[in-house]
Write a protein that holds these residues in place. Structure first.
Motif, PDB file in Angstrom:
ATOM      1  N   LEU A  94     -32.204  -6.050 -17.159  1.00 15.08           N
ATOM      2  CA  LEU A  94     -33.344  -6.884 -17.505  1.00 15.08           C
ATOM      3  C   LEU A  94     -33.101  -7.641 -18.810  1.00 15.08           C
ATOM      4  CD1 LEU A  94     -36.172  -7.792 -16.789  1.00 15.08           C
ATOM      5  CD2 LEU A  94     -37.064  -5.685 -17.782  1.00 15.08           C
ATOM      6  N   GLN A  95     -32.527  -6.965 -19.790  1.00 15.09           N
ATOM      7  CA  GLN A  95     -32.212  -7.618 -21.064  1.00 15.09           C
ATOM      8  C   GLN A  95     -31.215  -8.762 -20.863  1.00 15.09           C
ATOM      9  OE1 GLN A  95     -30.949  -4.108 -23.145  1.00 15.09           O
ATOM     10  NE2 GLN A  95     -32.950  -3.764 -24.105  1.00 15.09           N
ATOM     11  N   ALA A  96     -30.235  -8.558 -19.996  1.00 16.88           N
ATOM     12  CA  ALA A  96     -29.247  -9.595 -19.726  1.00 16.88           C
ATOM     13  C   ALA A  96     -29.909 -10.809 -19.075  1.00 16.88           C
ATOM     14  CB  ALA A  96     -28.139  -9.044 -18.826  1.00 16.88           C
ATOM     15  N   PHE A  97     -30.828 -10.572 -18.158  1.00 15.13           N
ATOM     16  CA  PHE A  97     -31.507 -11.698 -17.506  1.00 15.13           C
ATOM     17  C   PHE A  97     -32.373 -12.455 -18.511  1.00 15.13           C
ATOM     18  CE2 PHE A  97     -34.247 -14.143 -14.833  1.00 15.13           C
ATOM     19  CZ  PHE A  97     -33.492 -14.393 -13.700  1.00 15.13           C
ATOM     20  N   CYS A  98     -33.048 -11.730 -19.387  1.00 13.56           N
ATOM     21  CA  CYS A  98     -33.901 -12.373 -20.395  1.00 13.56           C
ATOM     22  C   CYS A  98     -33.082 -13.264 -21.333  1.00 13.56           C
ATOM     23  CB  CYS A  98     -34.664 -11.322 -21.199  1.00 13.56           C
ATOM     24  SG  CYS A  98     -35.925 -10.429 -20.261  1.00 13.56           S
ATOM     25  N   ARG A  99     -31.848 -12.851 -21.622  1.00  9.81           N
ATOM     26  CA  ARG A  99     -30.996 -13.683 -22.479  1.00  9.81           C
ATOM     27  C   ARG A  99     -30.617 -14.983 -21.775  1.00  9.81           C
ATOM     28  NH1 ARG A  99     -28.760  -8.566 -24.001  1.00  9.81           N
ATOM     29  NH2 ARG A  99     -27.138  -8.755 -22.408  1.00  9.81           N
ATOM     30  N   ARG A 100     -30.473 -14.928 -20.446  1.00 10.68           N
ATOM     31  CA  ARG A 100     -30.082 -16.129 -19.703  1.00 10.68           C
ATOM     32  C   ARG A 100     -31.261 -17.066 -19.473  1.00 10.68           C
ATOM     33  NH1 ARG A 100     -27.379 -12.131 -16.624  1.00 10.68           N
ATOM     34  NH2 ARG A 100     -28.869 -12.351 -14.888  1.00 10.68           N
ATOM     35  N   ASP A 101     -32.462 -16.524 -19.375  1.00  7.09           N
ATOM     36  CA  ASP A 101     -33.643 -17.346 -19.081  1.00  7.09           C
ATOM     37  C   ASP A 101     -34.723 -17.026 -20.125  1.00  7.09           C
ATOM     38  OD1 ASP A 101     -35.945 -18.614 -18.075  1.00  7.09           O
ATOM     39  OD2 ASP A 101     -35.324 -18.294 -15.998  1.00  7.09           O
ATOM     40  N   PRO A 102     -34.929 -17.911 -21.095  1.00  6.88           N
ATOM     41  CA  PRO A 102     -35.874 -17.615 -22.185  1.00  6.88           C
ATOM     42  C   PRO A 102     -37.330 -17.523 -21.747  1.00  6.88           C
ATOM     43  CG  PRO A 102     -35.071 -19.876 -22.316  1.00  6.88           C
ATOM     44  CD  PRO A 102     -34.248 -19.193 -21.271  1.00  6.88           C
ATOM     45  N   ARG A 103     -37.625 -17.900 -20.513  1.00  5.28           N
ATOM     46  CA  ARG A 103     -38.995 -17.736 -20.020  1.00  5.28           C
ATOM     47  C   ARG A 103     -39.325 -16.269 -19.782  1.00  5.28           C
ATOM     48  NH1 ARG A 103     -39.007 -21.269 -14.715  1.00  5.28           N
ATOM     49  NH2 ARG A 103     -37.080 -20.043 -14.494  1.00  5.28           N
ATOM     50  N   PHE A 104     -38.303 -15.433 -19.657  1.00  2.00           N
ATOM     51  CA  PHE A 104     -38.467 -14.008 -19.365  1.00  2.00           C
ATOM     52  C   PHE A 104     -38.409 -13.197 -20.651  1.00  2.00           C
ATOM     53  CE2 PHE A 104     -37.609 -15.695 -15.309  1.00  2.00           C
ATOM     54  CZ  PHE A 104     -37.970 -14.762 -14.342  1.00  2.00           C
ATOM     55  N   VAL A 105     -39.344 -12.269 -20.789  1.00  2.00           N
ATOM     56  CA  VAL A 105     -39.407 -11.403 -21.970  1.00  2.00           C
ATOM     57  C   VAL A 105     -39.615  -9.963 -21.510  1.00  2.00           C
ATOM     58  CG1 VAL A 105     -40.637 -10.876 -24.105  1.00  2.00           C
ATOM     59  CG2 VAL A 105     -40.395 -13.259 -23.369  1.00  2.00           C
ATOM     60  N   MET A 106     -38.792  -9.043 -21.997  1.00  2.00           N
ATOM     61  CA  MET A 106     -38.983  -7.626 -21.703  1.00  2.00           C
ATOM     62  C   MET A 106     -39.831  -6.990 -22.795  1.00  2.00           C
ATOM     63  SD  MET A 106     -36.236  -4.525 -21.113  1.00  2.00           S
ATOM     64  CE  MET A 106     -36.176  -3.984 -22.821  1.00  2.00           C
ATOM     65  N   GLY A 166     -48.492  -0.674 -18.773  1.00  2.00           N
ATOM     66  CA  GLY A 166     -47.593  -1.821 -18.740  1.00  2.00           C
ATOM     67  C   GLY A 166     -48.333  -3.129 -18.584  1.00  2.00           C
ATOM     68  N   LEU A 167     -49.337  -3.151 -17.721  1.00  2.00           N
ATOM     69  CA  LEU A 167     -50.122  -4.372 -17.534  1.00  2.00           C
ATOM     70  C   LEU A 167     -50.828  -4.765 -18.828  1.00  2.00           C
ATOM     71  CD1 LEU A 167     -51.680  -3.659 -14.019  1.00  2.00           C
ATOM     72  CD2 LEU A 167     -49.852  -5.279 -14.551  1.00  2.00           C
ATOM     73  N   ASN A 168     -51.403  -3.795 -19.506  1.00  2.00           N
ATOM     74  CA  ASN A 168     -52.126  -4.104 -20.750  1.00  2.00           C
ATOM     75  C   ASN A 168     -51.189  -4.595 -21.846  1.00  2.00           C
ATOM     76  OD1 ASN A 168     -54.623  -3.491 -19.683  1.00  2.00           O
ATOM     77  ND2 ASN A 168     -54.669  -1.411 -20.485  1.00  2.00           N
ATOM     78  N   ARG A 169     -49.967  -4.029 -21.932  1.00  2.00           N
ATOM     79  CA  ARG A 169     -49.029  -4.498 -22.945  1.00  2.00           C
ATOM     80  C   ARG A 169     -48.642  -5.959 -22.672  1.00  2.00           C
ATOM     81  NH1 ARG A 169     -50.437  -0.063 -23.608  1.00  2.00           N
ATOM     82  NH2 ARG A 169     -52.124  -1.365 -24.411  1.00  2.00           N
ATOM     83  N   CYS A 170     -48.521  -6.300 -21.394  1.00  2.00           N
ATOM     84  CA  CYS A 170     -48.211  -7.690 -21.035  1.00  2.00           C
ATOM     85  C   CYS A 170     -49.381  -8.614 -21.361  1.00  2.00           C
ATOM     86  CB  CYS A 170     -47.880  -7.791 -19.546  1.00  2.00           C
ATOM     87  SG  CYS A 170     -46.293  -7.075 -19.069  1.00  2.00           S
ATOM     88  N   ILE A 171     -50.588  -8.193 -21.016  1.00  2.00           N
ATOM     89  CA  ILE A 171     -51.770  -9.025 -21.259  1.00  2.00           C
ATOM     90  C   ILE A 171     -51.929  -9.308 -22.750  1.00  2.00           C
ATOM     91  CG2 ILE A 171     -54.301  -9.074 -21.126  1.00  2.00           C
ATOM     92  CD1 ILE A 171     -53.956  -7.375 -18.507  1.00  2.00           C
ATOM     93  N   GLN A 174     -44.381 -18.352 -18.029  1.00  2.00           N
ATOM     94  CA  GLN A 174     -43.975 -17.278 -18.930  1.00  2.00           C
ATOM     95  C   GLN A 174     -43.952 -15.991 -18.118  1.00  2.00           C
ATOM     96  OE1 GLN A 174     -46.958 -15.547 -21.516  1.00  2.00           O
ATOM     97  NE2 GLN A 174     -45.520 -15.370 -23.223  1.00  2.00           N
ATOM     98  N   VAL A 175     -42.875 -15.200 -18.211  1.00  2.00           N
ATOM     99  CA  VAL A 175     -42.745 -13.970 -17.425  1.00  2.00           C
ATOM    100  C   VAL A 175     -42.569 -12.790 -18.372  1.00  2.00           C
ATOM    101  CG1 VAL A 175     -41.515 -12.783 -15.574  1.00  2.00           C
ATOM    102  CG2 VAL A 175     -41.640 -15.289 -15.573  1.00  2.00           C
ATOM    103  N   LEU A 176     -43.535 -11.884 -18.359  1.00  2.00           N
ATOM    104  CA  LEU A 176     -43.523 -10.698 -19.212  1.00  2.00           C
ATOM    105  C   LEU A 176     -43.329  -9.464 -18.327  1.00  2.00           C
ATOM    106  CD1 LEU A 176     -46.633 -11.664 -21.345  1.00  2.00           C
ATOM    107  CD2 LEU A 176     -44.253 -11.881 -22.046  1.00  2.00           C
ATOM    108  N   ILE A 177     -42.250  -8.727 -18.572  1.00  2.00           N
ATOM    109  CA  ILE A 177     -41.946  -7.542 -17.771  1.00  2.00           C
ATOM    110  C   ILE A 177     -42.002  -6.320 -18.670  1.00  2.00           C
ATOM    111  CG2 ILE A 177     -40.276  -6.417 -16.262  1.00  2.00           C
ATOM    112  CD1 ILE A 177     -39.193  -9.155 -15.532  1.00  2.00           C
TER     113      ILE A 177
END
Length: 374
Positions: A58-70, A81-86, A42-45
Motif C-alpha cells: 500500500l505504501q508503494a502504491f501511495c508513492r506512485r499515485d499522490p491521490r492515495f494516502v495510507m 478505520g472509517l472514522n480515521r478516514c473521515i 482523494q483516496v484514504l485507506i
C-alpha cells in the motif's frame, strides 16, 4: 487561479486489514474511477496494522499515485478505520469502498449524481454478490446465489438489483460530509453492523437513505461454508448491541433468525427437563403432566426441524434452477450457515448485551480465509 484550484473533491474512504493478495488490484481499480468534470479524487485507506505485507504494498502504491494516502488504524476494526478516514477527508462528498468488491468505472460518479438528484443523507447501490467461475468456485457461487435470494435474505431491499427508492440501509454508502457533521461518525464499539447503526441513526434524526440501481458493484463473498457461518455469527452477535443502543430493531427480519433458533433451543430444553422429571417423579398427575410436556416439546422440536429442512431444500431447488444445478448439493449447508450463524450469534449477543453488559472480544476476529483461524 488554476483549474485544479477550483476543483471540488470527492474523498474515497477504505478500511482494510491483511489484504496483501488484493490491495494492489483494488487500488488500480479505484485509480481508474471516472469522476465528473470539475471534481478530483482523494483516496484514504485506513490500514488496521496489517502484518501480512499489505502495508508495504500500500505504501508503494501511495508513492506512485499522490491521490492515495495510507492512514494508520490502531483500532483495527472497520468503524475505527472509517472514522480515521473521515477525519482527514478533504472532500465535500465521501464514498466508502471495500477491498473485496469490484466497482463499475462510474461508481463514484453515479454516487455523486444520485446525491445531487435526491439530496439524500446517504446513497448507495444494491448489494450484488458473485462467485468465481468454474468448478473451483462452486461453493463461493452457492454462497453468492443464496446471498442474493430474497427467500434467504428475508426480502432485504439491499439485495434487490433493480430497486430505486428510499430504503433503511444501503451497501457501503456515500454521504455529503455534512451528514457526519449532523449525525456523527461510526460507532467504534461495534465490530459489525456499524453501517446499519449509522443508517438507523440517520433515520431517527430525520435523515433519508436512497438506493439507486445505477450505482453498480460486485461483491465476492466468503468461499467456505464455515467462513460464512463465522461471518454471520458475528453479524448476528453485534445486532443486539445496536438494538440496545436505539431501543428498536432497524428491521423485523433482523429478529427472526434469533427467535427461530431460540425457540428450538427452548423446546429442546423443555423436553430434557421434562424427561428428567419423568425419570424421578412417582406415578401420578404431576408425572402425567411431565410426560405430556416431554412428548409435546419433542414433537414440536422435530416438526420445527423437519419444516425448516423441507423449506431449505425447496429454496435450494429454486435457487439452483436459476443459478445452476451444480450448486444444489452445497446450497442447504450454505443457507443453514447464514441462518444458524446469525441466529446463534444473536442469542449470544443478547446475553452479552443484557446480562454481561459488554461485548466479547473474540467476536471481533477476522472471518475471511486464513485470517479467520488466527
Amino acid at each position: 487561479m488554476t483549474v485544479n484550484a477550483v476543483r471540488r473533491t470527492v474523498s474515497v474512504i477504505v478500511p482494510c486489514r491483511n489484504e496483501a493478495d488484493h490491495i494492489e488490484a483494488f487500488c488500480r481499480s479505484v485509480a481508474g474511477q471516472q469522476v465528473p468534470a470539475g471534481w478530483q479524487l482523494q483516496v484514504l485507506i485506513a490500514d488496521g496494522l496489517s502484518d501480512d505485507g499489505t502495508r508495504k504494498k500500500l505504501q508503494a502504491f501511495c508513492r506512485r499515485d499522490p491521490r492515495f494516502v495510507m492512514i494508520d488504524n490502531p483500532g483495527r476494526i472497520v468503524s475505527c478505520g472509517l472514522n480515521r478516514c473521515i477525519e482527514q477527508a478533504a472532500g465535500e462528498f465521501i464514498v466508502r469502498l471495500d477491498v473485496h468488491t469490484v466497482y463499475a468505472p462510474d461508481y463514484v460518479a453515479q454516487c455523486l449524481a444520485t446525491w445531487q438528484a435526491t439530496g439524500a443523507d446517504n446513497v448507495g447501490g444494491p448489494w450484488k454478490a458473485e462467485g468465481q467461475p468454474g468448478t473451483a468456485g462452486v461453493v463461493q457461487r452457492a454462497v453468492a446465489a443464496a446471498f442474493q435470494s430474497k427467500l434467504v435474505a428475508g426480502g432485504a431491499l439491499s439485495r434487490d438489483l433493480i430497486h430505486n427508492g428510499w430504503v433503511d440501509t444501503v451497501y457501503l454508502g456515500a454521504w455529503p460530509k455534512a451528514t457526519f457533521e449532523r449525525f456523527g461518525g461510526f460507532d467504534e464499539t461495534l465490530v459489525r453492523n456499524q453501517d446499519d447503526e449509522h443508517n438507523l441513526r440517520i433515520h431517527k434524526g430525520g435523515g433519508k437513505v436512497w438506493q439507486s440501481a445505477s450505482i453498480r458493484s460486485t461483491y465476492f463473498p466468503r468461499a467456505h461454508k464455515m467462513d460464512v457461518f463465522r461471518q454471520y455469527r458475528q453479524y448476528g452477535y453485534w445486532k443486539p448491541f445496536v438494538m440496545k443502543k436505539h431501543g428498536q430493531a432497524a428491521a423485523l427480519r433482523h429478529l427472526i433468525p434469533g427467535l427461530f433458533v431460540g425457540g428450538l433451543a427452548l423446546l429442546y430444553g423443555l423436553s430434557l427437563l421434562a424427561g428428567l422429571a419423568v425419570s424421578w417423579m412417582p406415578v401420578g398427575p404431576a408425572r402425567d403432566v411431565a410426560v405430556w410436556l416431554m412428548l409435546g416439546s419433542s414433537l414440536l422440536l422435530v416438526a420445527g426441524l423437519l419444516a425448516y429442512g423441507a423449506a431449505v431444500w425447496w429454496i435450494s431447488g429454486r435457487i439452483a434452477r436459476e443459478a445452476g444445478a451444480e450448486l444444489k448439493p452445497h446450497l442447504p449447508a450454505v443457507i443453514a450457515a447464514y441462518h444458524w450463524g446469525y441466529g446463534l450469534g444473536s442469542l449470544r449477543g443478547w446475553w452479552d448485551a443484557l446480562v454481561k453488559g459488554r461485548p466479547d472480544p473474540s467476536f471481533g476476529r477476522l472471518t475471511r480465509g486464513a485470517a479467520a483461524q488466527r
